[in-house]
Design an enzyme around this catalytic site. Structure first.
Site, PDB file in Angstrom:
ATOM      1  N   GLY A 161       0.562   1.130   3.162  1.00 14.35           N
ATOM      2  CA  GLY A 161      -0.004   0.998   4.496  1.00 14.35           C
ATOM      3  C   GLY A 161       0.995   1.484   5.530  1.00 14.35           C
ATOM      4  O   GLY A 161       2.189   1.637   5.252  1.00 14.35           O
ATOM      5  N   TYR A 162       0.486   1.704   6.726  1.00 14.92           N
ATOM      6  CA  TYR A 162       1.301   2.209   7.822  1.00 14.92           C
ATOM      7  C   TYR A 162       1.377   1.155   8.912  1.00 14.92           C
ATOM      8  O   TYR A 162       0.389   0.505   9.228  1.00 14.92           O
ATOM      9  CB  TYR A 162       0.719   3.532   8.341  1.00 14.92           C
ATOM     10  CG  TYR A 162       0.863   4.599   7.287  1.00 14.92           C
ATOM     11  CD1 TYR A 162       1.979   5.423   7.259  1.00 14.92           C
ATOM     12  CD2 TYR A 162      -0.076   4.729   6.268  1.00 14.92           C
ATOM     13  CE1 TYR A 162       2.149   6.368   6.261  1.00 14.92           C
ATOM     14  CE2 TYR A 162       0.079   5.669   5.265  1.00 14.92           C
ATOM     15  CZ  TYR A 162       1.189   6.479   5.270  1.00 14.92           C
ATOM     16  OH  TYR A 162       1.366   7.402   4.274  1.00 14.92           O
TER      17      TYR A 162
END
Length: 157
Positions: free
Chosen positions: A28-29
């Site tokens: 994820g970012y």
């Protein structure tokens, strides 16, 4: 400063599948800034935090640090932008290099990309038969782009 020089290609056929075992990745970012990417991910039973600068040609600054697995899972579940990137990675040795083939799942199901990391931008390399069209300069194929515009939403993949 660490730097990353990589080229990306679409994968054709299934011959690559028998060449290496796969490892499940969840990533994820933590931001959506194009000038710097902050990524967290699990890779099997390991976890890492990665910071990357903007891409210039096929190069960019990259810094990666191992972090506790449980911390990464908590950040993925509570802080990361949605959707998460879920993929199985296969590391395949070929002609002196390692090709990383990513088979995407979830909202990016059906997308399979191979990457090769090079020591210099002009380093020659040999392509296996299962390597298709190069997509290095196409931002749609960046993992960070697959969050805002998943492969499943593309009209003509």
């Amino acid at each position: 400063m660490a730097r990353e020089i990589e080229r990306k290609f679409l994968v054709i056929g299934n011959a690559w599948r028998k060449l290496a075992p796969g490892v499940l990745f969840r990533q994820g970012y933590l931001n959506d800034d194009k000038n710097r990417t902050v990524r967290i991910r699990t890779m099997g039973n390991k976890a890492a935090l990665t910071v990357k600068g903007p891409t210039v040609g096929i190069e960019r600054a990259e810094f990666e640090y191992e972090i506790p697995f449980a911390d990464c899972e908590r950040m993925l579940d509570s802080l990361a932008l949605r959707p998460l990137i879920e993929k199985t990675r296969y590391r395949i040795p070929y002609a002196g290099f390692i090709w990383e083939v990513d088979e995407f799942h979830g909202v990016n199901n059906g997308l399979i990309i191979a990457e090769i990391e090079l020591p210099e931008a002009d380093t020659p390399f040999e392509k296996p038969d299962w390597i298709g069209v190069e997509v290095s300069g196409d931002a749609r194929y960046y993992n960070s782009s697959l969050i805002s515009k998943p492969y499943s939403t593309w009209n003509n993949h």
